[in-house]
Design a protein around this motif. Structure first.
Motif, PDB file in Angstrom:
ATOM      1  N   GLN A  87      -0.499   9.939   4.118  1.00 51.55           N
ATOM      2  CA  GLN A  87      -1.261  10.777   3.192  1.00 51.55           C
ATOM      3  C   GLN A  87      -0.868  12.234   3.391  1.00 51.55           C
ATOM      4  OE1 GLN A  87      -5.110   9.532   4.545  1.00 51.55           O
ATOM      5  NE2 GLN A  87      -4.490   7.399   4.264  1.00 51.55           N
ATOM      6  N   THR A  88       0.342  12.570   2.919  1.00 51.26           N
ATOM      7  CA  THR A  88       0.854  13.937   3.052  1.00 51.26           C
ATOM      8  C   THR A  88       0.556  14.790   1.830  1.00 51.26           C
ATOM      9  OG1 THR A  88       2.997  13.371   2.079  1.00 51.26           O
ATOM     10  CG2 THR A  88       2.773  13.111   4.472  1.00 51.26           C
ATOM     11  N   ILE A 132      -1.866   5.453  -5.545  1.00 54.42           N
ATOM     12  CA  ILE A 132      -2.985   4.671  -5.012  1.00 54.42           C
ATOM     13  C   ILE A 132      -2.608   4.048  -3.663  1.00 54.42           C
ATOM     14  CG2 ILE A 132      -4.346   2.573  -5.365  1.00 54.42           C
ATOM     15  CD1 ILE A 132      -4.400   3.255  -8.344  1.00 54.42           C
ATOM     16  N   ALA A 133      -1.408   3.474  -3.584  1.00 54.22           N
ATOM     17  CA  ALA A 133      -0.949   2.887  -2.318  1.00 54.22           C
ATOM     18  C   ALA A 133      -0.835   3.952  -1.234  1.00 54.22           C
ATOM     19  CB  ALA A 133       0.393   2.192  -2.519  1.00 54.22           C
ATOM     20  N   ASP A 134      -0.396   5.135  -1.635  1.00 58.47           N
ATOM     21  CA  ASP A 134      -0.231   6.239  -0.687  1.00 58.47           C
ATOM     22  C   ASP A 134      -1.573   6.703  -0.133  1.00 58.47           C
ATOM     23  OD1 ASP A 134       1.666   8.572   0.279  1.00 58.47           O
ATOM     24  OD2 ASP A 134      -0.122   9.548  -0.541  1.00 58.47           O
ATOM     25  N   SER A 135      -2.638   6.534  -0.904  1.00 63.99           N
ATOM     26  CA  SER A 135      -3.948   7.035  -0.510  1.00 63.99           C
ATOM     27  C   SER A 135      -4.835   5.985   0.150  1.00 63.99           C
ATOM     28  CB  SER A 135      -4.665   7.592  -1.754  1.00 63.99           C
ATOM     29  OG  SER A 135      -5.830   8.305  -1.409  1.00 63.99           O
ATOM     30  N   ASN A 136      -4.495   4.723  -0.032  1.00 65.19           N
ATOM     31  CA  ASN A 136      -5.348   3.636   0.464  1.00 65.19           C
ATOM     32  C   ASN A 136      -5.254   3.534   1.990  1.00 65.19           C
ATOM     33  OD1 ASN A 136      -6.380   1.010   1.180  1.00 65.19           O
ATOM     34  ND2 ASN A 136      -6.199   0.434  -0.968  1.00 65.19           N
ATOM     35  N   PRO A 137      -6.373   3.593   2.703  1.00 61.78           N
ATOM     36  CA  PRO A 137      -6.328   3.529   4.173  1.00 61.78           C
ATOM     37  C   PRO A 137      -5.833   2.198   4.715  1.00 61.78           C
ATOM     38  CG  PRO A 137      -8.602   3.393   3.394  1.00 61.78           C
ATOM     39  CD  PRO A 137      -7.755   3.734   2.196  1.00 61.78           C
ATOM     40  N   LEU A 138      -5.808   1.154   3.880  1.00 62.73           N
ATOM     41  CA  LEU A 138      -5.273  -0.130   4.327  1.00 62.73           C
ATOM     42  C   LEU A 138      -3.749  -0.147   4.329  1.00 62.73           C
ATOM     43  CD1 LEU A 138      -7.682  -2.623   2.506  1.00 62.73           C
ATOM     44  CD2 LEU A 138      -7.769  -1.844   4.890  1.00 62.73           C
ATOM     45  N   GLU A 173       0.449  12.276 -14.144  1.00 65.33           N
ATOM     46  CA  GLU A 173      -0.921  12.002 -13.744  1.00 65.33           C
ATOM     47  C   GLU A 173      -1.697  11.286 -14.851  1.00 65.33           C
ATOM     48  OE1 GLU A 173      -2.030  12.335 -10.824  1.00 65.33           O
ATOM     49  OE2 GLU A 173      -1.165  14.092  -9.818  1.00 65.33           O
ATOM     50  N   THR A 174      -2.621  10.427 -14.431  1.00 64.29           N
ATOM     51  CA  THR A 174      -3.530   9.743 -15.336  1.00 64.29           C
ATOM     52  C   THR A 174      -4.944   9.880 -14.777  1.00 64.29           C
ATOM     53  OG1 THR A 174      -3.382   7.631 -14.169  1.00 64.29           O
ATOM     54  CG2 THR A 174      -1.747   8.035 -15.901  1.00 64.29           C
ATOM     55  N   SER A 175      -5.916   9.445 -15.533  1.00 64.35           N
ATOM     56  CA  SER A 175      -7.291   9.493 -15.030  1.00 64.35           C
ATOM     57  C   SER A 175      -7.429   8.630 -13.774  1.00 64.35           C
ATOM     58  CB  SER A 175      -8.262   9.014 -16.106  1.00 64.35           C
ATOM     59  OG  SER A 175      -7.933   7.690 -16.536  1.00 64.35           O
ATOM     60  N   LEU A 176      -6.666   7.538 -13.698  1.00 62.59           N
ATOM     61  CA  LEU A 176      -6.732   6.659 -12.537  1.00 62.59           C
ATOM     62  C   LEU A 176      -6.049   7.291 -11.322  1.00 62.59           C
ATOM     63  CD1 LEU A 176      -7.883   3.920 -11.777  1.00 62.59           C
ATOM     64  CD2 LEU A 176      -5.692   2.877 -12.409  1.00 62.59           C
ATOM     65  N   SER A 177      -4.939   7.977 -11.557  1.00 63.81           N
ATOM     66  CA  SER A 177      -4.237   8.608 -10.433  1.00 63.81           C
ATOM     67  C   SER A 177      -4.983   9.834  -9.908  1.00 63.81           C
ATOM     68  CB  SER A 177      -2.813   9.006 -10.843  1.00 63.81           C
ATOM     69  OG  SER A 177      -2.824  10.123 -11.715  1.00 63.81           O
ATOM     70  N   MET A 178      -5.961  10.305 -10.672  1.00 65.19           N
ATOM     71  CA  MET A 178      -6.779  11.438 -10.230  1.00 65.19           C
ATOM     72  C   MET A 178      -8.213  10.995  -9.929  1.00 65.19           C
ATOM     73  SD  MET A 178      -4.906  14.118 -10.052  1.00 65.19           S
ATOM     74  CE  MET A 178      -6.131  15.415  -9.987  1.00 65.19           C
ATOM     75  N   SER A 179      -8.402   9.712  -9.685  1.00 65.13           N
ATOM     76  CA  SER A 179      -9.734   9.159  -9.451  1.00 65.13           C
ATOM     77  C   SER A 179     -10.062   9.120  -7.957  1.00 65.13           C
ATOM     78  CB  SER A 179      -9.818   7.749 -10.040  1.00 65.13           C
ATOM     79  OG  SER A 179      -8.982   6.863  -9.298  1.00 65.13           O
ATOM     80  N   ASP A 180     -11.210   8.524  -7.646  1.00 61.43           N
ATOM     81  CA  ASP A 180     -11.615   8.375  -6.243  1.00 61.43           C
ATOM     82  C   ASP A 180     -10.626   7.527  -5.452  1.00 61.43           C
ATOM     83  OD1 ASP A 180     -13.838   9.874  -6.777  1.00 61.43           O
ATOM     84  OD2 ASP A 180     -15.209   8.173  -6.956  1.00 61.43           O
ATOM     85  N   LEU A 181      -9.835   6.711  -6.148  1.00 63.83           N
ATOM     86  CA  LEU A 181      -8.865   5.851  -5.468  1.00 63.83           C
ATOM     87  C   LEU A 181      -7.777   6.655  -4.767  1.00 63.83           C
ATOM     88  CD1 LEU A 181      -8.410   3.032  -8.153  1.00 63.83           C
ATOM     89  CD2 LEU A 181      -9.633   2.857  -5.970  1.00 63.83           C
ATOM     90  N   GLU A 209      -8.351   9.910  -3.551  1.00 63.03           N
ATOM     91  CA  GLU A 209      -9.014  11.098  -3.001  1.00 63.03           C
ATOM     92  C   GLU A 209      -8.300  11.639  -1.759  1.00 63.03           C
ATOM     93  OE1 GLU A 209     -13.449  12.505  -1.432  1.00 63.03           O
ATOM     94  OE2 GLU A 209     -13.041  10.398  -1.915  1.00 63.03           O
ATOM     95  N   ARG A 210      -7.862  10.753  -0.876  1.00 63.32           N
ATOM     96  CA  ARG A 210      -7.207  11.213   0.355  1.00 63.32           C
ATOM     97  C   ARG A 210      -5.916  11.967   0.050  1.00 63.32           C
ATOM     98  NH1 ARG A 210      -9.678   6.468   1.526  1.00 63.32           N
ATOM     99  NH2 ARG A 210     -10.950   6.403   3.444  1.00 63.32           N
ATOM    100  N   THR A 211      -5.141  11.453  -0.896  1.00 69.11           N
ATOM    101  CA  THR A 211      -3.894  12.127  -1.253  1.00 69.11           C
ATOM    102  C   THR A 211      -4.172  13.463  -1.930  1.00 69.11           C
ATOM    103  OG1 THR A 211      -2.662  10.060  -1.442  1.00 69.11           O
ATOM    104  CG2 THR A 211      -1.800  11.940  -2.659  1.00 69.11           C
TER     105      THR A 211
END
Length: 339
Positions: free
Chosen positions: A219-220, A241-247, A317-325, A327-329
């Motif tokens: 998450q850079t 989303i994959a970049d931001s997901n803690p899993l 960017e899309t609404s999904l790429s700027m969503s809570d999913l 957030e970390r990124t």
């Protein structure tokens, strides 16, 4: 017979314990103090490079950051110097050998001999193979292979003359596993892994230890600078989303700490993030398992569009790429000078 087997197991356990103890002693003997050392970080103005710069500054290292972006360099310098770091920033395109040699000469003349070289500069081009051009592969090789080679060749004479040094090459788990939709990136990182291992074998006799880092997703905040091809919005959204997901990813700070510890202890290699470690382990056992898994994954990734035009992540960017999913990124973008 049972007694003999128990005795063999005991000796096996004792041998394994001795090996672990020897490794711990070796790491302690090789431990490197970054205090007052001149550390050059390519691509050090943002992302992972900037995070490592922050951590090294806290240890008292004297920092030199280079990047192609002078505004980001100045922003990085202001933060680090404002916190008391001794830092020099220099614009440089590491794919140009003449510019690299000029930069190294400037550092050695005006700031001091380079004790630690961190080859961190990188680019990402994501999309289906059908959309990739030869130029995409050439650019990836220029940044991820030729750039580290140019800087390494430039610092080696002084390191050899002083009798030691450290070189840290930031590769990727993509340099150990061929990842679909990142073929140019993976191929160039594979080259850097091979370069690192060969350099380590030859330079150890000069007390120059080469460490190769193969981090997983971090998450850079860097996805917004990626070159996106194919179905731009879909491709970028999945990537972010994959970049931001803690899993599937870890924080840049955790990854940087593991990487710098490996360099400090003279380790040959470090892989960060649990998914990356599992992937590397499985691939070592059976490349067919990982390549077959990626073949299945490739079937569900966005397909080609027939055009080879690329656009930046921030243009996709899309609404999904700027969503809570993500957030970390998004937070990492602000924190790590990516905006």
């Amino acid at each position: 017979m049972e007694a003999q087997n128990k005795k063999k197991l005991w000796w096996l356990a004792a041998g394994a314990g001795a090996l672990l103890a020897a490794r711990a002693i070796n790491r302690k003997l090789n431990a490197y103090d970054f205090r007052n050392k001149v550390v050059l970080i390519t691509g050090g103005a943002r992302g992972l490079g900037f995070v490592m710069a922050r951590q090294l500054a806290k240890e008292g290292a004297r920092l030199v950051l280079c990047s192609r972006d002078e505004i980001q360099l100045e922003n990085a310098r202001m933060e680090l110097a404002g916190n008391g770091a001794d830092v020099l920033v220099l614009p440089c395109d590491v794919t140009q050998q003449a510019l690299v040699n000029e930069m190294i000469d400037t550092i050695q003349r005006d700031f001091g001999n380079i004790d630690v070289l961190i080859n961190n500069a990188g680019i990402i081009t994501a999309g289906p193979l059908e959309e990739m051009t030869v130029q995409d592969f050439e650019e990836a090789m220029q940044v991820h292979f030729w750039g580290p080679l140019y800087t390494t060749l430039a610092v080696l004479p002084a390191m050899k003359a002083r009798g030691g040094g450290r070189i840290l090459n930031i590769a990727s788990i993509g340099g150990k596993l061929g990842v679909p939709h990142l073929v140019a990136y993976s191929a160039s990182k594979f080259a850097l892994v091979g370069l690192s291992e060969g350099l380590r074998a030859e330079l150890k006799q000069h007390n120059i230890l080469v460490t190769c880092a193969s981090p997983g997703l971090m998450q850079t905040g860097s996805p917004r600078h990626a070159n996106i091809k194919g179905q731009h919005e879909e491709e970028y959204t999945l990537f972010k989303i994959a970049d931001s997901n803690p899993l599937s990813s870890i924080s840049a700070e955790d990854s940087a700490k593991q990487i710098l510890d490996a360099c400090r202890n003279g380790d040959a290699e470090v892989v960060t993030s649990l998914p990356a470690k599992i992937g590397a382990f499985v691939h070592g056992l059976s490349p067919e398992i990982t390549t077959d898994f990626f073949a299945v994954l490739n079937r569900v990734l966005p397909g080609p569009t027939g055009e080879k035009r690329s656009q930046k992540g921030f243009e996709s960017e899309t609404s999904l790429s700027m969503s809570d999913l993500t957030e970390r990124t998004q937070k990492a973008e602000y924190r790590n000078n990516e905006l």
